[in-house]
Design a protein around this motif. Structure first.
Motif, short mmCIF file in Angstrom:
data_model
loop_
_atom_site.label_atom_id
_atom_site.label_comp_id
_atom_site.label_asym_id
_atom_site.label_seq_id
_atom_site.Cartn_x
_atom_site.Cartn_y
_atom_site.Cartn_z
N GLY A 1 0.83 -1.21 0.00
CA GLY A 1 0.00 0.00 0.00
C GLY A 1 0.86 1.25 0.00
O GLY A 1 1.74 1.41 0.85
N ASP B 1 -1.35 -1.22 -4.17
CA ASP B 1 -2.55 -0.41 -3.95
C ASP B 1 -2.20 1.06 -4.16
O ASP B 1 -1.51 1.68 -3.34
N SER C 1 -4.48 3.49 -4.46
CA SER C 1 -5.65 4.35 -4.21
C SER C 1 -5.31 5.63 -3.44
O SER C 1 -6.03 6.62 -3.54
N SER D 1 -9.76 -2.13 -7.93
CA SER D 1 -9.63 -2.21 -6.47
C SER D 1 -8.66 -3.33 -6.09
O SER D 1 -8.32 -4.19 -6.92
N VAL D 2 -8.24 -3.32 -4.84
CA VAL D 2 -7.35 -4.38 -4.35
C VAL D 2 -8.04 -5.74 -4.45
O VAL D 2 -7.41 -6.73 -4.84
#
Lengths: 112, 144
Positions: free
Chosen positions: A17, A48, A50, A104-105
């Motif tokens: 992340g 990730d 995001s 998305s993950v």
């Protein structure tokens, strides 16, 4: 401005992340984290994106390093949650065709 | 109305986000929409990163100068460094980074600069390099 990096495993998949700007300042930090985890055996990686609001060429180069190392180890990498302006950097440089990109993950974990 | 700012920036990647924030605000003041603001920020970031990598070879004790001129329908950015000589290929000499076997971040960055800006010129003078970039404000790129 440093980047926050988290890592966790979902079964055998490393979920990396990233939170912050993925630029020339943060790139060495991300590369070092990945290299350490790769040397410990992580060969399937979901990144990730995001919480990444900015991406430059230094970040793209690290992603290239990652995909090459993972492919050489018969592994895989899937990118998840790219914001539209981050995705645009992939599009301009032609990198969109090199990577599997999911929304998305969860979708990335299903795809890897 | 012509308005100009000048920054003197330490040659450290730590300040890239500061430069980016200033350039993004200047682009907004010049009338560019959010998408173009982000693209201009990226082009300047790439140019500065190139200076840090090629001219100063990651030595953080130096500095470089950024001038940004806002005119009625364009933004002009000039980056001056006093580091080591380095090559700045012309647009036609660069290939799509994804097609290269081993692109460096500098290769990718220069490609992005040429894709984003309308005019790019690089002049290597005695102990000084000047990169000038120009972005025109097209109606489709203007803030609503």
């Amino acid at each position: 401005m440093s980047m926050e990096i988290t890592n966790r495993f979902e079964n055998d998949v490393l979920v990396l992340g990233l939170d912050g700007r993925f630029d020339a300042h943060a790139a060495p930090q991300v590369e070092e984290t990945f290299t350490t985890l790769f040397s410990q055996g992580a060969t399937k990686v979901v990144v990730d994106f995001s919480a990444v609001g900015y991406l430059s060429s230094a970040g793209l180069r690290v992603l290239l390093v990652m995909i090459r190392k993972l492919k050489s180890a018969q592994g895989a990498i899937v990118l998840a949650g790219l914001q539209p302006h981050v995705k645009e950097v992939f599009d301009i440089s032609g990198f969109t065709d090199l990577f599997t990109i999911e929304g998305s993950v969860q979708e990335a974990l299903a795809a890897i | 109305m012509r308005q100009e700012i000048t920054l003197t920036v330490p040659s450290s990647t730590e300040f890239l986000h500061v430069v980016g924030a200033v350039m993004s605000e200047m682009a907004a003041l010049a009338g560019f929409d959010d998408r173009q603001r982000r693209r201009i920020e990226l082009a300047v970031d790439e140019a500065c990163s190139n200076v840090l990598l090629c001219a100063y070879q990651q030595e953080s004790e130096q500095s470089y100068r950024i001038g940004c001129v806002k005119e009625a329908s364009e933004l002009r950015i000039t980056i001056t460094d006093w580091g080591q000589d380095y090559a700045f290929p012309a647009a036609g000499e660069l290939s799509l980074p994804a097609k290269l076997p081993d692109p460096s971040s500098a290769n990718i960055g220069l490609y992005l600069i040429y894709q984003i800006m309308d005019e790019v010129t690089f002049v290597s003078q005695t102990q000084q390099h000047v990169l000038s970039m120009r972005k025109l404000l097209h109606p489709s790129d203007a803030r609503p």
